[in-house]
Enzyme design. Structure first.
Site, short mmCIF file in Angstrom:
data_model
loop_
_atom_site.label_atom_id
_atom_site.label_comp_id
_atom_site.label_asym_id
_atom_site.label_seq_id
_atom_site.Cartn_x
_atom_site.Cartn_y
_atom_site.Cartn_z
N TRP A 101 0.83 -1.21 0.00
CA TRP A 101 0.00 0.00 0.00
C TRP A 101 0.85 1.25 0.00
CZ3 TRP A 101 -4.23 -1.27 -1.99
CH2 TRP A 101 -4.88 -2.44 -1.64
N ASP A 171 -1.46 6.72 6.30
CA ASP A 171 -2.58 5.82 5.97
C ASP A 171 -2.74 4.88 7.16
OD1 ASP A 171 -4.19 3.74 5.08
OD2 ASP A 171 -2.99 3.29 3.29
N LYS A 195 -11.76 -1.77 6.68
CA LYS A 195 -10.92 -2.70 7.43
C LYS A 195 -11.43 -2.81 8.87
CE LYS A 195 -8.61 -3.14 3.75
NZ LYS A 195 -7.48 -2.41 3.23
C1 PLP Z 1 -6.99 -1.98 1.98
C2 PLP Z 1 -5.98 -0.91 2.10
C3 PLP Z 1 -5.87 0.13 1.15
C4 PLP Z 1 -6.72 0.17 -0.11
O1 PLP Z 1 -8.02 0.45 0.21
P1 PLP Z 1 -9.11 0.73 -0.92
O2 PLP Z 1 -10.19 1.38 -0.12
O3 PLP Z 1 -9.48 -0.58 -1.49
O4 PLP Z 1 -8.53 1.65 -1.93
C5 PLP Z 1 -4.94 1.10 1.37
N1 PLP Z 1 -4.15 1.09 2.46
C6 PLP Z 1 -4.22 0.13 3.39
C7 PLP Z 1 -3.32 0.17 4.58
C8 PLP Z 1 -5.14 -0.90 3.24
O5 PLP Z 1 -5.22 -1.86 4.17
#
Ligand code: PLP
Length: 360
Positions: A101, A171, A195
């Protein structure tokens, strides 16, 4: 009705109380004769929902007044572009690469300017967090970017990097609301909600006021300016009303549980059950350096592909779903988010012990 223990990395398990409440309100939300899915985002009813969700989120996280809370669409992945579009004034940014990511965010930033890789743990398949105490921060960098909890690899920053005075952007998708955070340490802290918070389809971005301006990169679409969204209080266009509603219920659930400090203790307790088992096991091995272990995502392997597959199938037959690891790590991964009860982790460890005995 029978529910499984769902160890999915995302979309993931939600609190049963929240699902039940939503079910009860499905046909007739609080006497208005329709569901939240059917109502105008400009209605008084929905205005109350979004205002209350924001208020509860701010209380739960302790968001200072000089930060905006934005409910955005496009997933965490669209933030990979929105962040440079809004922040890359010098067209330079530093990225710490701790997994897929972070790497995707880094690659996206390259479209807009010079993205520097200032640290990486790719040399050991992202199984650790690099030392970030003295990084070669670019004097021109507009920000330093991290992915705080690495969903696929199961690592987590225990201390934030020394950015040498530069803005920190993080993030936190897969550790969102799992423990307290100090918002003031960040310029932007954001996460996709699917998540650890709510259904797929929304990102919550907490953005400091001074970063919300019309001074964005040329060509930035109106929708992609934080200012457009902030001025309209996330109602510039039709938002993901359903997601805001469910997330609002999760915020209330978290408040009832005692807040983020209590969630942290619960999450530590749950993770310890699994890690303690892994540490004494002769069959299963955790893949992450101990001091960098995530409380949310726990990858482990047997070292034998067939045995891993047998384990995942056996666990499924016992009502434990989505334990297959990501293809880049192999083996298994148990995601044990806020809504995973301790009993789920105990059931998993019990099954692991039985499996180990049978396959010794
Ligand atoms: C799942 C995830 C993403 C991507 O998420 P989307 O909403 O599918 O774009 C980005 N960063 C992390 C840490 C993730 O776990």
């Amino acid at each position: 009705m029978s529910r499984v223990y769902n160890f999915s990395a995302g979309p993931a398990v939600l609190p049963e109380e929240v699902l039940r409440e939503a079910q009860e309100e499905m046909m007739d939300y609080r006497g208005c004769g329709m569901s939240v899915m059917e109502m105008s985002h400009r209605s008084k009813m929905f205005d109350d929902i979004i205002n209350e969700a924001e208020k509860d989120f701010r209380e739960l996280v302790g968001v200072p007044d000089n930060y905006q809370v934005l409910f955005l669409q496009g997933g965490a992945s669209l933030q990979f572009a929105q962040i440079p579009m809004n922040l890359m004034k010098n067209r330079v940014a530093d990225y710490i690469i701790t997994g897929n990511w972070a790497k995707k965010a880094f690659q996206e930033a390259k479209i807009y300017g010079r993205a520097n890789k200032v640290a990486s743990s790719e040399d050991q398949n992202f199984s650790y967090i690099p030392d970030c105490s003295d990084l070669p921060i670019d004097p021109e960098a507009d920000y330093v970017y991290i992915c705080e909890n690495n969903t696929i690899y199961g690592t987590k920053y225990k201390t934030l990097p020394n950015t040498k005075g530069k803005l920190l952007v993080s993030d936190i998708s897969s550790c969102f609301l799992s423990e307290p955070i100090d918002v003031e340490k960040y310029g932007i802290v954001y996460g996709g909600v699917q998540k650890n918070v709510g259904p797929a389809g929304m990102v919550i971005a907490v953005v400091r006021d001074d970063l919300i301006t019309d001074d964005v990169l040329p060509g930035t679409p109106t929708m992609m300016k934080y200012k457009t969204q902030a001025d309209a209080r996330s109602l510039y266009n039709t938002p993901n009303c359903w997601d805001i509603y469910i997330c609002g219920k999760v915020f209330k659930w978290l408040k009832n549980m005692g807040g983020l400090e209590v969630m942290k203790q619960r999450n530590e307790e749950k993770a310890k059950i699994l890690y303690d088992y892994l540490d004494q096991s002769k069959l299963f091995k955790g893949t992450v350096r101990k001091e960098d272990r995530s409380l949310m995502n726990v990858p482990f392997v047997t070292g034998d592909k067939d045995l891993d597959a047998k384990f995942v199938a056996g666990a499924k037959a016992c009502g434990m779903e989505n334990l297959k690891g990501h293809r880049t790590v192999g083996g298994m991964r148990a995601s044990i988010y806020n809504a995973m009860p301790k009993a789920g982790v105990e059931a998993l460890v019990k099954f692991m012990a039985e499996f180990e005995k049978e396959n010794a």
